[in-house]
Design a protein around this motif. Structure first.
Motif, PDB file in Angstrom:
ATOM      1  N   THR A  37       0.865  -1.173   0.000  1.00  0.00           N
ATOM      2  CA  THR A  37       0.000   0.000   0.000  1.00  0.00           C
ATOM      3  C   THR A  37       0.904   1.224   0.000  1.00  0.00           C
ATOM      4  O   THR A  37       2.089   1.128   0.327  1.00  0.00           O
ATOM      5  CB  THR A  37      -0.908   0.041   1.247  1.00  0.00           C
ATOM      6  N   ALA A  38       0.363   2.378  -0.361  1.00  0.00           N
ATOM      7  CA  ALA A  38       1.158   3.611  -0.350  1.00  0.00           C
ATOM      8  C   ALA A  38       0.238   4.797  -0.095  1.00  0.00           C
ATOM      9  O   ALA A  38      -0.910   4.822  -0.542  1.00  0.00           O
ATOM     10  CB  ALA A  38       1.897   3.788  -1.667  1.00  0.00           C
ATOM     11  N   GLU A  39       0.768   5.771   0.635  1.00  0.00           N
ATOM     12  CA  GLU A  39       0.038   7.003   0.923  1.00  0.00           C
ATOM     13  C   GLU A  39       1.048   8.141   0.990  1.00  0.00           C
ATOM     14  O   GLU A  39       2.100   8.004   1.620  1.00  0.00           O
ATOM     15  CB  GLU A  39      -0.693   6.865   2.258  1.00  0.00           C
ATOM     16  N   ALA A  40       0.742   9.249   0.316  1.00  0.00           N
ATOM     17  CA  ALA A  40       1.649  10.403   0.308  1.00  0.00           C
ATOM     18  C   ALA A  40       1.173  11.426   1.328  1.00  0.00           C
ATOM     19  O   ALA A  40      -0.019  11.682   1.463  1.00  0.00           O
ATOM     20  CB  ALA A  40       1.687  11.034  -1.070  1.00  0.00           C
ATOM     21  N   SER A  41       2.139  12.012   2.018  1.00  0.00           N
ATOM     22  CA  SER A  41       1.801  13.039   2.999  1.00  0.00           C
ATOM     23  C   SER A  41       2.871  14.116   2.938  1.00  0.00           C
ATOM     24  O   SER A  41       4.061  13.808   3.069  1.00  0.00           O
ATOM     25  CB  SER A  41       1.761  12.421   4.396  1.00  0.00           C
ATOM     26  N   PRO A  42       2.502  15.348   2.722  1.00  0.00           N
ATOM     27  CA  PRO A  42       1.183  15.863   2.359  1.00  0.00           C
ATOM     28  C   PRO A  42       0.869  15.561   0.892  1.00  0.00           C
ATOM     29  O   PRO A  42       1.755  15.239   0.110  1.00  0.00           O
ATOM     30  CB  PRO A  42       1.306  17.355   2.602  1.00  0.00           C
ATOM     31  N   ALA A  43      -0.389  15.701   0.541  1.00  0.00           N
ATOM     32  CA  ALA A  43      -0.826  15.405  -0.825  1.00  0.00           C
ATOM     33  C   ALA A  43      -0.588  16.574  -1.768  1.00  0.00           C
ATOM     34  O   ALA A  43      -0.717  16.427  -2.981  1.00  0.00           O
ATOM     35  CB  ALA A  43      -2.299  15.023  -0.829  1.00  0.00           C
ATOM     36  N   SER A  44      -0.242  17.736  -1.213  1.00  0.00           N
ATOM     37  CA  SER A  44       0.033  18.919  -2.019  1.00  0.00           C
ATOM     38  C   SER A  44       1.221  19.648  -1.396  1.00  0.00           C
ATOM     39  O   SER A  44       1.231  19.905  -0.185  1.00  0.00           O
ATOM     40  CB  SER A  44      -1.206  19.824  -2.041  1.00  0.00           C
ATOM     41  N   VAL A  45       2.235  19.959  -2.219  1.00  0.00           N
ATOM     42  CA  VAL A  45       3.444  20.621  -1.722  1.00  0.00           C
ATOM     43  C   VAL A  45       3.903  21.679  -2.720  1.00  0.00           C
ATOM     44  O   VAL A  45       3.498  21.672  -3.875  1.00  0.00           O
ATOM     45  CB  VAL A  45       4.598  19.617  -1.496  1.00  0.00           C
TER      46      VAL A  45
END
Length: 140
Positions: free
Chosen positions: A55-63
């Motif tokens: 699984t994968a999740e980006a943090s933050p989704a906006s940079v």
């Protein structure tokens, strides 16, 4: 004389039968000698492959361009220490970025990157032939 003629006939018939038997046995042996020996089988039963997923999740989704993003996730079927790498989609092809990590105890991992190109960037995490779903990050 009749007795001698019969015994010669029997002996001749027996010798002929013996000759036929020896010749046919010899040709069978010769045929067996010219056949190539059987090759050992190259197919073997392998161990069942581990079924793995990421699984994968980006943090933050906006940079902003140049800011760090963390891509975290979990794995199933991978062992602690197994490598995971980050890939970015560019022009429809996945490019491996020069960073990697290892699966930690508890089957989790963390990768970081600093995108510089503005727009929506697509990433995924790969380990062997297993990859995570695509994660999108908006870069301003």
């Amino acid at each position: 004389m009749i007795f001698t003629f019969r015994s010669r006939t029997v002996r001749t018939a027996a010798a002929g039968a013996l000759t036929v038997a020896l010749v046919s046995a010899g040709s069978t042996a010769a045929q067996a000698a010219t056949d190539p020996p059987p090759k050992p089988s190259t197919t073997h039963k392998s161990l069942p492959e581990r079924i793995s997923s990421l699984t994968a999740e980006a943090s933050p989704a906006s940079v902003k361009a140049g800011e760090e993003i963390r891509i975290t996730g979990r794995s199933t079927g991978l062992r602690a220490g197994d490598p995971v790498t980050l890939q970015q989609e560019k022009s429809g092809e996945w490019t491996t970025l020069p960073m990697d990590a290892a699966v930690e105890e508890g089957e989790s991992y963390t990768l970081t990157t600093r995108p510089t190109a503005p727009g929506i960037q697509h990433y995924r995490v790969v380990s062997g032939t297993t990859h995570s779903p695509t994660v999108s990050v908006t870069v301003r």
